[in-house]
Design a protein around this motif. Structure first.
Motif, PDB file in Angstrom:
ATOM      1  N   PRO A  68      82.587  -2.354   8.175  1.00 39.57           N
ATOM      2  CA  PRO A  68      82.398  -1.717   9.470  1.00 39.57           C
ATOM      3  C   PRO A  68      81.694  -0.370   9.293  1.00 39.57           C
ATOM      4  O   PRO A  68      81.961   0.353   8.324  1.00 39.57           O
ATOM      5  N   MET A  69      80.791  -0.062  10.211  1.00 43.15           N
ATOM      6  CA  MET A  69      80.083   1.219  10.181  1.00 43.15           C
ATOM      7  C   MET A  69      80.045   1.783  11.591  1.00 43.15           C
ATOM      8  O   MET A  69      80.112   1.032  12.563  1.00 43.15           O
ATOM      9  N   ARG A  70      79.902   3.103  11.673  1.00 43.39           N
ATOM     10  CA  ARG A  70      79.951   3.763  12.977  1.00 43.39           C
ATOM     11  C   ARG A  70      79.047   4.996  12.966  1.00 43.39           C
ATOM     12  O   ARG A  70      78.879   5.644  11.956  1.00 43.39           O
ATOM     13  N   VAL A  71      78.501   5.287  14.123  1.00 43.88           N
ATOM     14  CA  VAL A  71      77.711   6.496  14.323  1.00 43.88           C
ATOM     15  C   VAL A  71      77.860   6.920  15.787  1.00 43.88           C
ATOM     16  O   VAL A  71      78.137   6.083  16.656  1.00 43.88           O
ATOM     17  N   ALA A 129      64.067  -1.903  12.123  1.00 48.72           N
ATOM     18  CA  ALA A 129      64.243  -0.448  12.209  1.00 48.72           C
ATOM     19  C   ALA A 129      63.846   0.056  13.597  1.00 48.72           C
ATOM     20  O   ALA A 129      64.541   0.901  14.186  1.00 48.72           O
ATOM     21  N   GLN A 130      62.763  -0.465  14.135  1.00 49.25           N
ATOM     22  CA  GLN A 130      62.347  -0.079  15.495  1.00 49.25           C
ATOM     23  C   GLN A 130      63.420  -0.451  16.508  1.00 49.25           C
ATOM     24  O   GLN A 130      63.713   0.315  17.434  1.00 49.25           O
ATOM     25  N   GLU A 189      74.333  -1.570   3.669  1.00 46.93           N
ATOM     26  CA  GLU A 189      74.999  -0.292   3.957  1.00 46.93           C
ATOM     27  C   GLU A 189      74.012   0.877   3.889  1.00 46.93           C
ATOM     28  O   GLU A 189      73.970   1.718   4.794  1.00 46.93           O
ATOM     29  N   GLY A 190      73.222   0.963   2.845  1.00 42.49           N
ATOM     30  CA  GLY A 190      72.248   2.042   2.703  1.00 42.49           C
ATOM     31  C   GLY A 190      71.176   2.017   3.781  1.00 42.49           C
ATOM     32  O   GLY A 190      70.733   3.068   4.256  1.00 42.49           O
ATOM     33  N   TRP A 191      70.765   0.810   4.175  1.00 38.56           N
ATOM     34  CA  TRP A 191      69.742   0.693   5.213  1.00 38.56           C
ATOM     35  C   TRP A 191      70.256   1.260   6.530  1.00 38.56           C
ATOM     36  O   TRP A 191      69.571   2.031   7.192  1.00 38.56           O
ATOM     37  N   TYR A 192      71.481   0.897   6.927  1.00 38.81           N
ATOM     38  CA  TYR A 192      72.054   1.418   8.164  1.00 38.81           C
ATOM     39  C   TYR A 192      72.352   2.905   8.063  1.00 38.81           C
ATOM     40  O   TYR A 192      72.292   3.625   9.060  1.00 38.81           O
ATOM     41  N   ALA A 193      72.656   3.394   6.866  1.00 32.95           N
ATOM     42  CA  ALA A 193      72.943   4.823   6.678  1.00 32.95           C
ATOM     43  C   ALA A 193      71.735   5.677   7.063  1.00 32.95           C
ATOM     44  O   ALA A 193      71.905   6.809   7.534  1.00 32.95           O
ATOM     45  N   ARG A 194      70.533   5.151   6.932  1.00 39.86           N
ATOM     46  CA  ARG A 194      69.357   5.952   7.307  1.00 39.86           C
ATOM     47  C   ARG A 194      69.295   6.235   8.804  1.00 39.86           C
ATOM     48  O   ARG A 194      68.567   7.124   9.232  1.00 39.86           O
ATOM     49  N   PHE A 195      70.089   5.507   9.583  1.00 44.40           N
ATOM     50  CA  PHE A 195      70.172   5.756  11.025  1.00 44.40           C
ATOM     51  C   PHE A 195      71.402   6.598  11.371  1.00 44.40           C
ATOM     52  O   PHE A 195      71.696   6.806  12.544  1.00 44.40           O
ATOM     53  N   GLY A 196      72.135   7.034  10.345  1.00 44.60           N
ATOM     54  CA  GLY A 196      73.314   7.860  10.554  1.00 44.60           C
ATOM     55  C   GLY A 196      74.633   7.114  10.528  1.00 44.60           C
ATOM     56  O   GLY A 196      75.696   7.722  10.640  1.00 44.60           O
ATOM     57  N   PHE A 197      74.598   5.790  10.387  1.00 43.37           N
ATOM     58  CA  PHE A 197      75.841   5.019  10.336  1.00 43.37           C
ATOM     59  C   PHE A 197      76.606   5.359   9.068  1.00 43.37           C
ATOM     60  O   PHE A 197      76.006   5.521   7.994  1.00 43.37           O
ATOM     61  N   GLU A 198      77.930   5.454   9.194  1.00 40.20           N
ATOM     62  CA  GLU A 198      78.807   5.688   8.061  1.00 40.20           C
ATOM     63  C   GLU A 198      79.901   4.634   8.053  1.00 40.20           C
ATOM     64  O   GLU A 198      80.327   4.171   9.122  1.00 40.20           O
ATOM     65  N   VAL A 244      78.850   4.132  18.363  1.00 42.08           N
ATOM     66  CA  VAL A 244      78.262   2.802  18.167  1.00 42.08           C
ATOM     67  C   VAL A 244      78.824   2.202  16.881  1.00 42.08           C
ATOM     68  O   VAL A 244      78.764   2.826  15.824  1.00 42.08           O
ATOM     69  N   ASP A 245      79.350   0.996  16.979  1.00 38.90           N
ATOM     70  CA  ASP A 245      79.887   0.275  15.833  1.00 38.90           C
ATOM     71  C   ASP A 245      78.974  -0.874  15.456  1.00 38.90           C
ATOM     72  O   ASP A 245      78.322  -1.465  16.322  1.00 38.90           O
ATOM     73  N   ILE A 246      78.948  -1.179  14.161  1.00 42.42           N
ATOM     74  CA  ILE A 246      78.274  -2.375  13.667  1.00 42.42           C
ATOM     75  C   ILE A 246      79.158  -3.000  12.595  1.00 42.42           C
ATOM     76  O   ILE A 246      79.949  -2.307  11.953  1.00 42.42           O
ATOM     77  N   GLY A 247      79.021  -4.286  12.428  1.00 40.89           N
ATOM     78  CA  GLY A 247      79.624  -4.996  11.306  1.00 40.89           C
ATOM     79  C   GLY A 247      78.479  -5.366  10.389  1.00 40.89           C
ATOM     80  O   GLY A 247      77.834  -6.384  10.590  1.00 40.89           O
TER      81      GLY A 247
END
Length: 144
Positions: free
Chosen positions: A137-140, A89-90, A113-122, A104-107
């Motif tokens: 795929p997720m993006r923010v 998380a840090q 999915e829920g963990w990354y969503a806490r940083f705004g990724f959708e 910013v994209d992540i695979g």
């Protein structure tokens, strides 16, 4: 302490530590024989970000990639013995700071999915299989 370096600035010991952690997690633990060394580590714009333990061993790492005007965060890995302490998380928070104002994209592995969503990724697309593991795929847009 979070460390950030480009490939050309990594010592051999630092590079070994980063690659060892990634192989331990992605190849050995997740039993995915795939080409971990994909050529992106050495790109001039790639920033390696990590946290080491008191013994100097890399505990958690990410890499931030340039994709034209956009950025990507990947190779998010934490050693088994260092999990549950918020290290990843840090690093994600720091990675987003490095990408300020950029898309910013992540695979992501699907279960995260829920963990990354806490940083705004959708979610930004359909699920897919990578090395037999469900991903999405997720993006923010990183805050400026």
């Amino acid at each position: 302490m979070i460390v950030e370096k480009r490939f050309a600035d990594l010592s051999p010991l630092e590079l070994y530590g980063l690659l060892r952690l990634r192989v331990d997690v992605f190849v050995v633990e997740q039993t995915c024989p795939y080409p971990e060394l994909d050529g992106r580590d050495t790109e001039p714009g790639t920033v390696h970000v990590w946290i080491s333990g008191e013994d100097g061993e890399v505990q958690s790492c990410i890499r931030v990639l340039e994709n034209g005007e956009d950025r990507a965060i990947g190779r998010v890995a934490t050693a088994v013995g260092a999990r549950g302490r918020g290290l990843s998380a840090q690093l994600i928070a720091r990675g987003l700071e490095l990408c300020a104002g950029r898309t910013v994209d992540i695979g992501a592995q699907a279960y995260l999915e829920g963990w990354y969503a806490r940083f705004g990724f959708e979610r930004s697309g359909e699920d897919y299989l990578e090395d037999g593991i469900p991903h999405l795929p997720m993006r923010v847009v990183a805050p400026a």
